[in-house]
Design a protein around this motif. Sequence first.
Motif, PDB file in Angstrom:
ATOM      1  N   GLY A  87       0.815  -1.220   0.000  1.00 22.29           N
ATOM      2  CA  GLY A  87       0.000   0.000   0.000  1.00 22.29           C
ATOM      3  C   GLY A  87       0.843   1.261   0.000  1.00 22.29           C
ATOM      4  N   THR A  88       1.929   1.248   0.760  1.00 18.91           N
ATOM      5  CA  THR A  88       2.823   2.398   0.808  1.00 18.91           C
ATOM      6  C   THR A  88       3.564   2.560  -0.513  1.00 18.91           C
ATOM      7  N   ALA A  89       4.043   1.451  -1.086  1.00 14.03           N
ATOM      8  CA  ALA A  89       4.769   1.515  -2.363  1.00 14.03           C
ATOM      9  C   ALA A  89       3.873   2.033  -3.485  1.00 14.03           C
ATOM     10  N   LEU A  90       2.577   1.702  -3.418  1.00 18.47           N
ATOM     11  CA  LEU A  90       1.636   2.173  -4.437  1.00 18.47           C
ATOM     12  C   LEU A  90       1.074   3.554  -4.107  1.00 18.47           C
ATOM     13  N   LEU A 117      -4.366   4.468  17.464  1.00 16.79           N
ATOM     14  CA  LEU A 117      -4.333   5.302  18.663  1.00 16.79           C
ATOM     15  C   LEU A 117      -2.978   5.957  18.936  1.00 16.79           C
ATOM     16  N   VAL A 118      -1.906   5.410  18.372  1.00 15.05           N
ATOM     17  CA  VAL A 118      -0.581   6.003  18.594  1.00 15.05           C
ATOM     18  C   VAL A 118      -0.472   7.266  17.737  1.00 15.05           C
ATOM     19  N   PRO A 119      -0.293   8.415  18.378  1.00 18.64           N
ATOM     20  CA  PRO A 119      -0.227   9.664  17.617  1.00 18.64           C
ATOM     21  C   PRO A 119       0.860   9.631  16.542  1.00 18.64           C
ATOM     22  N   GLY A 120       0.458   9.918  15.312  1.00 19.90           N
ATOM     23  CA  GLY A 120       1.383   9.992  14.188  1.00 19.90           C
ATOM     24  C   GLY A 120       1.677   8.667  13.500  1.00 19.90           C
ATOM     25  N   HIS A 151       5.922   6.797   7.787  1.00 23.17           N
ATOM     26  CA  HIS A 151       6.372   6.047   6.609  1.00 23.17           C
ATOM     27  C   HIS A 151       7.112   4.790   7.046  1.00 23.17           C
ATOM     28  N   LEU A 152       7.305   3.877   6.111  1.00 23.49           N
ATOM     29  CA  LEU A 152       8.006   2.629   6.422  1.00 23.49           C
ATOM     30  C   LEU A 152       9.413   2.869   6.946  1.00 23.49           C
ATOM     31  N   SER A 153       9.996   3.981   6.575  1.00 29.55           N
ATOM     32  CA  SER A 153      11.358   4.291   7.028  1.00 29.55           C
ATOM     33  C   SER A 153      11.388   4.952   8.403  1.00 29.55           C
ATOM     34  N   PHE A 211       6.584   4.118  12.889  1.00 35.89           N
ATOM     35  CA  PHE A 211       5.768   3.119  12.198  1.00 35.89           C
ATOM     36  C   PHE A 211       6.037   1.732  12.767  1.00 35.89           C
ATOM     37  N   TRP A 212       7.315   1.363  12.868  1.00 38.58           N
ATOM     38  CA  TRP A 212       7.699   0.025  13.306  1.00 38.58           C
ATOM     39  C   TRP A 212       7.446  -0.181  14.792  1.00 38.58           C
ATOM     40  N   TYR A 213       7.685   0.843  15.619  1.00 37.25           N
ATOM     41  CA  TYR A 213       7.417   0.710  17.053  1.00 37.25           C
ATOM     42  C   TYR A 213       5.925   0.498  17.290  1.00 37.25           C
ATOM     43  N   ALA A 214       5.089   1.265  16.592  1.00 42.32           N
ATOM     44  CA  ALA A 214       3.648   1.121  16.760  1.00 42.32           C
ATOM     45  C   ALA A 214       3.180  -0.255  16.272  1.00 42.32           C
ATOM     46  N   LEU A 215       3.691  -0.671  15.123  1.00 41.77           N
ATOM     47  CA  LEU A 215       3.290  -1.964  14.555  1.00 41.77           C
ATOM     48  C   LEU A 215       3.736  -3.125  15.448  1.00 41.77           C
TER      49      LEU A 215
END
Length: 181
Positions: free
Chosen positions: A66-69, A131-134, A139-141, A145-149
Amino acid sequence: MDHSSHHPGTAHHHPDPAAEHGNAHGHGPGHGHGAGHGTTWATAMRATLHCLTGCAIGEILGMVVGTALMWGNVPTMVLAIALAFVFGYSFTLFAVVRAGVSMKAALKVALAADTVSIAVMELVDNGIIALVPGAMDAHLSDGLFWYALLGGFAVAFVITTPVNKWMIGRGKGHAVVHAYH
Protein backbone atom coordinates in the motif's frame (compact mmCIF):
# COMPACT_ATOMS: atom_id res chain seq x y z
CA MET A 1 15.63 -48.96 46.51
CA ASP A 2 16.45 -48.87 42.81
CA HIS A 3 17.52 -45.42 41.56
CA SER A 4 18.50 -46.52 38.05
CA SER A 5 15.44 -44.90 36.49
CA HIS A 6 16.63 -41.50 37.71
CA HIS A 7 19.98 -41.56 35.93
CA PRO A 8 20.51 -39.87 32.56
CA GLY A 9 20.70 -42.29 29.68
CA THR A 10 18.17 -44.78 31.02
CA ALA A 11 14.97 -45.64 29.21
CA HIS A 12 12.92 -43.40 31.52
CA HIS A 13 14.98 -40.26 31.01
CA HIS A 14 12.49 -38.63 28.58
CA PRO A 15 8.95 -39.47 29.70
CA ASP A 16 7.33 -37.49 26.85
CA PRO A 17 8.93 -38.15 23.46
CA ALA A 18 6.69 -35.54 21.82
CA ALA A 19 7.99 -32.84 24.17
CA GLU A 20 11.56 -33.93 23.46
CA HIS A 21 11.04 -33.20 19.78
CA GLY A 22 9.08 -29.97 20.25
CA ASN A 23 5.81 -31.55 19.14
CA ALA A 24 3.93 -31.47 22.42
CA HIS A 25 0.64 -29.70 21.84
CA GLY A 26 -0.75 -30.05 25.31
CA HIS A 27 -1.86 -33.67 24.81
CA GLY A 28 -1.44 -36.49 27.24
CA PRO A 29 -1.93 -36.89 30.97
CA GLY A 30 -2.09 -33.59 32.80
CA HIS A 31 -1.58 -31.54 29.65
CA GLY A 32 -4.98 -30.46 28.58
CA HIS A 33 -7.49 -31.95 26.21
CA GLY A 34 -8.81 -34.50 28.69
CA ALA A 35 -11.93 -34.24 30.79
CA GLY A 36 -13.38 -30.76 30.72
CA HIS A 37 -11.32 -29.85 27.65
CA GLY A 38 -8.81 -27.84 29.70
CA THR A 39 -5.65 -26.60 28.06
CA THR A 40 -2.28 -25.26 29.09
CA TRP A 41 -0.99 -21.73 28.68
CA ALA A 42 1.87 -23.14 26.59
CA THR A 43 -0.60 -24.63 24.12
CA ALA A 44 -2.50 -21.33 23.92
CA MET A 45 0.74 -19.41 23.43
CA ARG A 46 1.85 -21.73 20.60
CA ALA A 47 -1.52 -21.34 18.88
CA THR A 48 -1.37 -17.56 19.27
CA LEU A 49 2.21 -17.37 18.02
CA HIS A 50 1.27 -19.53 15.02
CA CYS A 51 -1.59 -17.18 14.21
CA LEU A 52 0.44 -14.03 14.91
CA THR A 53 3.18 -15.15 12.52
CA GLY A 54 0.77 -15.38 9.59
CA CYS A 55 -0.96 -12.14 10.58
CA ALA A 56 2.32 -10.26 10.88
CA ILE A 57 3.58 -11.43 7.49
CA GLY A 58 0.30 -10.48 5.80
CA GLU A 59 -0.06 -7.18 7.57
CA ILE A 60 3.49 -6.04 6.94
CA LEU A 61 3.26 -7.11 3.29
CA GLY A 62 -0.02 -5.18 2.92
CA MET A 63 1.49 -2.06 4.42
CA VAL A 64 4.58 -2.29 2.24
CA VAL A 65 2.48 -2.76 -0.92
CA GLY A 66 0.00 0.00 0.00
CA THR A 67 2.82 2.40 0.81
CA ALA A 68 4.77 1.51 -2.36
CA LEU A 69 1.64 2.17 -4.44
CA MET A 70 1.13 5.47 -2.54
CA TRP A 71 -2.32 4.47 -1.36
CA GLY A 72 -3.98 6.30 1.51
CA ASN A 73 -4.32 4.95 5.04
CA VAL A 74 -7.71 3.28 4.61
CA PRO A 75 -6.99 1.22 1.46
CA THR A 76 -3.57 0.28 2.84
CA MET A 77 -5.09 -0.92 6.12
CA VAL A 78 -7.81 -2.84 4.27
CA LEU A 79 -5.17 -4.60 2.18
CA ALA A 80 -3.00 -5.26 5.25
CA ILE A 81 -5.92 -6.74 7.22
CA ALA A 82 -7.06 -8.85 4.26
CA LEU A 83 -3.54 -10.22 3.79
CA ALA A 84 -3.26 -10.87 7.53
CA PHE A 85 -6.30 -13.14 7.27
CA VAL A 86 -5.02 -14.80 4.09
CA PHE A 87 -1.59 -15.56 5.56
CA GLY A 88 -3.02 -16.45 8.97
CA TYR A 89 -5.38 -18.99 7.40
CA SER A 90 -2.75 -20.27 4.96
CA PHE A 91 -0.38 -21.45 7.72
CA THR A 92 -3.11 -23.71 9.11
CA LEU A 93 -4.44 -24.64 5.68
CA PHE A 94 -1.11 -25.90 4.38
CA ALA A 95 -0.37 -27.86 7.57
CA VAL A 96 -3.75 -29.61 7.42
CA VAL A 97 -3.49 -30.33 3.67
CA ARG A 98 -0.01 -31.77 4.29
CA ALA A 99 -1.64 -34.13 6.79
CA GLY A 100 -3.72 -35.56 3.92
CA VAL A 101 -6.96 -33.61 4.30
CA SER A 102 -8.78 -32.38 1.17
CA MET A 103 -8.50 -28.68 0.35
CA LYS A 104 -12.22 -28.13 1.02
CA ALA A 105 -12.09 -29.82 4.43
CA ALA A 106 -8.80 -28.09 5.27
CA LEU A 107 -10.33 -24.70 4.47
CA LYS A 108 -13.17 -25.43 6.92
CA VAL A 109 -10.63 -26.41 9.58
CA ALA A 110 -8.57 -23.24 8.98
CA LEU A 111 -11.65 -21.02 9.16
CA ALA A 112 -12.80 -22.70 12.39
CA ALA A 113 -9.33 -22.68 13.91
CA ASP A 114 -8.18 -19.15 13.18
CA THR A 115 -11.05 -16.73 12.50
CA VAL A 116 -11.59 -15.50 16.06
CA SER A 117 -7.86 -15.42 16.83
CA ILE A 118 -7.02 -13.42 13.70
CA ALA A 119 -9.98 -11.06 14.20
CA VAL A 120 -8.99 -10.29 17.81
CA MET A 121 -5.37 -9.86 16.80
CA GLU A 122 -6.20 -7.50 13.95
CA LEU A 123 -8.65 -5.47 16.02
CA VAL A 124 -6.11 -4.96 18.82
CA ASP A 125 -3.10 -4.41 16.57
CA ASN A 126 -4.79 -1.94 14.23
CA GLY A 127 -6.51 -0.22 17.15
CA ILE A 128 -3.12 0.45 18.71
CA ILE A 129 -1.69 1.73 15.44
CA ALA A 130 -4.71 4.05 15.07
CA LEU A 131 -4.33 5.30 18.66
CA VAL A 132 -0.58 6.00 18.59
CA PRO A 133 -0.23 9.66 17.62
CA GLY A 134 1.38 9.99 14.19
CA ALA A 135 1.63 6.23 13.51
CA MET A 136 -0.99 6.29 10.75
CA ASP A 137 0.96 8.91 8.85
CA ALA A 138 4.42 7.45 9.54
CA HIS A 139 6.37 6.05 6.61
CA LEU A 140 8.01 2.63 6.42
CA SER A 141 11.36 4.29 7.03
CA ASP A 142 10.14 5.91 10.28
CA GLY A 143 10.87 4.25 13.59
CA LEU A 144 7.43 5.31 14.84
CA PHE A 145 5.77 3.12 12.20
CA TRP A 146 7.70 0.02 13.31
CA TYR A 147 7.42 0.71 17.05
CA ALA A 148 3.65 1.12 16.76
CA LEU A 149 3.29 -1.96 14.56
CA LEU A 150 5.52 -4.23 16.66
CA GLY A 151 4.04 -2.87 19.88
CA GLY A 152 0.60 -3.60 18.49
CA PHE A 153 1.64 -7.17 17.70
CA ALA A 154 3.00 -7.62 21.23
CA VAL A 155 -0.20 -6.31 22.86
CA ALA A 156 -2.31 -8.39 20.44
CA PHE A 157 -0.36 -11.51 21.49
CA VAL A 158 -0.96 -10.79 25.18
CA ILE A 159 -4.70 -10.19 24.66
CA THR A 160 -5.28 -13.02 22.16
CA THR A 161 -3.50 -15.75 24.15
CA PRO A 162 -6.19 -15.96 26.87
CA VAL A 163 -8.87 -15.89 24.16
CA ASN A 164 -7.19 -18.85 22.45
CA LYS A 165 -6.78 -20.66 25.79
CA TRP A 166 -10.48 -20.26 26.50
CA MET A 167 -11.46 -21.45 23.00
CA ILE A 168 -9.05 -24.41 22.92
CA GLY A 169 -10.26 -25.41 26.37
CA ARG A 170 -13.75 -25.71 24.94
CA GLY A 171 -12.66 -27.72 21.90
CA LYS A 172 -12.93 -24.73 19.56
CA GLY A 173 -10.48 -22.49 17.71
CA HIS A 174 -7.05 -24.01 17.29
CA ALA A 175 -8.21 -27.18 19.09
CA VAL A 176 -9.77 -28.37 15.81
CA VAL A 177 -6.30 -28.47 14.22
CA HIS A 178 -4.87 -30.87 16.81
CA ALA A 179 -6.62 -33.84 15.20
CA TYR A 180 -4.41 -33.34 12.14
CA HIS A 181 -1.00 -33.07 13.83
